[in-house]
Write a protein that holds these residues in place. Structure first.
Motif, PDB file in Angstrom:
ATOM      1  N   UNK A   7     -28.805  84.632  96.247  1.00  0.00           N
ATOM      2  CA  UNK A   7     -27.497  85.116  95.839  1.00  0.00           C
ATOM      3  C   UNK A   7     -26.331  84.167  95.983  1.00  0.00           C
ATOM      4  N   UNK A   8     -26.564  82.919  96.386  1.00  0.00           N
ATOM      5  CA  UNK A   8     -25.465  81.962  96.501  1.00  0.00           C
ATOM      6  C   UNK A   8     -25.182  81.367  95.116  1.00  0.00           C
ATOM      7  N   UNK A   9     -23.953  81.481  94.611  1.00  0.00           N
ATOM      8  CA  UNK A   9     -23.636  80.921  93.294  1.00  0.00           C
ATOM      9  C   UNK A   9     -23.820  79.400  93.264  1.00  0.00           C
ATOM     10  N   UNK A  10     -24.153  78.881  92.095  1.00  0.00           N
ATOM     11  CA  UNK A  10     -24.405  77.441  91.944  1.00  0.00           C
ATOM     12  C   UNK A  10     -23.231  76.624  92.466  1.00  0.00           C
ATOM     13  N   UNK A  13     -32.070  91.171  90.288  1.00  0.00           N
ATOM     14  CA  UNK A  13     -32.562  90.804  91.617  1.00  0.00           C
ATOM     15  C   UNK A  13     -31.404  90.763  92.614  1.00  0.00           C
ATOM     16  N   UNK A  14     -30.278  90.239  92.167  1.00  0.00           N
ATOM     17  CA  UNK A  14     -29.101  90.170  93.046  1.00  0.00           C
ATOM     18  C   UNK A  14     -28.512  91.555  93.320  1.00  0.00           C
ATOM     19  N   UNK A  15     -28.760  92.503  92.424  1.00  0.00           N
ATOM     20  CA  UNK A  15     -28.214  93.849  92.590  1.00  0.00           C
ATOM     21  C   UNK A  15     -29.021  94.708  93.549  1.00  0.00           C
ATOM     22  N   UNK A  16     -30.190  94.242  93.945  1.00  0.00           N
ATOM     23  CA  UNK A  16     -31.004  94.985  94.904  1.00  0.00           C
ATOM     24  C   UNK A  16     -30.351  94.982  96.280  1.00  0.00           C
ATOM     25  N   UNK A  17     -30.798  95.890  97.126  1.00  0.00           N
ATOM     26  CA  UNK A  17     -30.406  95.829  98.531  1.00  0.00           C
ATOM     27  C   UNK A  17     -30.882  94.491  99.091  1.00  0.00           C
ATOM     28  N   UNK A  18     -30.118  93.935 100.001  1.00  0.00           N
ATOM     29  CA  UNK A  18     -30.366  92.568 100.468  1.00  0.00           C
ATOM     30  C   UNK A  18     -31.790  92.371 100.980  1.00  0.00           C
ATOM     31  N   UNK A  35     -43.255  97.638 101.632  1.00  0.00           N
ATOM     32  CA  UNK A  35     -42.460  98.776 101.152  1.00  0.00           C
ATOM     33  C   UNK A  35     -41.171  98.305 100.494  1.00  0.00           C
ATOM     34  N   UNK A  36     -40.529  97.292 101.090  1.00  0.00           N
ATOM     35  CA  UNK A  36     -39.311  96.737 100.501  1.00  0.00           C
ATOM     36  C   UNK A  36     -39.588  96.181  99.105  1.00  0.00           C
ATOM     37  N   UNK A  37     -40.704  95.474  98.967  1.00  0.00           N
ATOM     38  CA  UNK A  37     -41.063  94.887  97.677  1.00  0.00           C
ATOM     39  C   UNK A  37     -41.363  95.971  96.657  1.00  0.00           C
ATOM     40  N   UNK A  38     -42.116  96.990  97.064  1.00  0.00           N
ATOM     41  CA  UNK A  38     -42.478  98.079  96.150  1.00  0.00           C
ATOM     42  C   UNK A  38     -41.239  98.786  95.619  1.00  0.00           C
ATOM     43  N   UNK A  39     -40.321  99.127  96.506  1.00  0.00           N
ATOM     44  CA  UNK A  39     -39.101  99.832  96.091  1.00  0.00           C
ATOM     45  C   UNK A  39     -38.228  98.932  95.230  1.00  0.00           C
ATOM     46  N   UNK A  40     -38.088  97.668  95.629  1.00  0.00           N
ATOM     47  CA  UNK A  40     -37.260  96.741  94.865  1.00  0.00           C
ATOM     48  C   UNK A  40     -37.799  96.500  93.468  1.00  0.00           C
ATOM     49  N   UNK A  41     -39.102  96.302  93.355  1.00  0.00           N
ATOM     50  CA  UNK A  41     -39.704  96.062  92.043  1.00  0.00           C
ATOM     51  C   UNK A  41     -39.585  97.292  91.150  1.00  0.00           C
ATOM     52  N   UNK A  42     -39.745  98.461  91.727  1.00  0.00           N
ATOM     53  CA  UNK A  42     -39.610  99.696  90.951  1.00  0.00           C
ATOM     54  C   UNK A  42     -38.174  99.848  90.432  1.00  0.00           C
TER      55      UNK A  42
END
Length: 223
Positions: free
Chosen positions: A38-41, A107-112, A144-151
């Protein structure tokens, strides 16, 4: 003993040139990781510089097999304090393809914690065990974090499972083509502690970095 190991051991004893050689190889991946998290270029040079200064301060007590995990931990610690000064609209075409930029944005909009788990597992191919050392979660919690984030991403972009897998594969290729800017080259601070403590203020706008055949971090960073 490999050349990298030899450089690392010398760096732990204060050899600045050896530290520069050792870190040179890791800089592209390190910069990509920061961008993916999430760090801008535009803010990558200063962000990387601060993380590496912190790492160097601890270098004497870090074994080489612990170095990558510790670098990642320092980056996540700095990320939690980082406040971007760049609007997301300024980076709409960093990766070149609309589909990849759209997926990167989601991806950036997901919970950290979801974003962190996905980035380490999917784009840097960390094992669950290694990831659990970085983010201090159990392997089950990471899954679990990956499953929820991908969904969440799948629903946001209205993709089926096969499409989601393909989009992640395409995004990974775009990430590999992305060349992050190097850490800022600037005058050596009077002391490392002063540099780290003062960096909590507002960050200066990074200046363009001169192209060089080999960037020697040690020469620019160290006391």
């Amino acid at each position: 003993m490999s050349s990298a190991t030899d450089d690392y051991n010398k760096a732990r004893k204060g050899d600045n040139a050896s530290f520069g050689k050792w870190i040179d190889y890791k800089l592209p991946s390190f910069g990509r990781l920061a961008f993916q998290l999430g760090v801008p270029v535009r803010e990558l040079p200063e962000f990387q510089r601060f993380c590496l200064l912190q790492f160097q301060k601890e270098l004497h007590q870090i074994e080489e097999d612990q170095a990558e995990v510790r670098l990642s931990q320092l980056m996540l610690g700095q990320l939690s304090q980082h406040k971007s000064q760049v609007e997301s609209s300024e980076e709409t075409n960093v990766l070149g393809f609309k589909e990849d930029n759209d997926l990167h944005r989601e991806l950036q909009n997901l919970e950290k914690e979801q974003r962190i788990a996905i980035v380490f597992i999917h784009f840097h191919h960390y094992s669950l065990t290694a990831t659990s050392l970085v983010i201090e979660k159990t392997e089950q919690q990471i899954e679990e974090l990956i499953t929820v984030g991908m969904k969440t991403i799948q629903e946001k972009l209205n993709l089926n499972q096969a499409q989601l897998k393909q989009r992640f594969s395409m995004l990974e290729k775009s990430y590999h083509r992305f060349i992050p800017p190097l850490p800022l080259e600037q005058e050596v601070p009077n002391s490392l502690e002063q540099e780290v403590s003062e960096s909590s203020g507002s960050s200066p706008v990074p200046q363009p970095i001169r192209k060089k055949a080999s960037f020697r971090l040690g020469a620019a960073f160290l006391f």
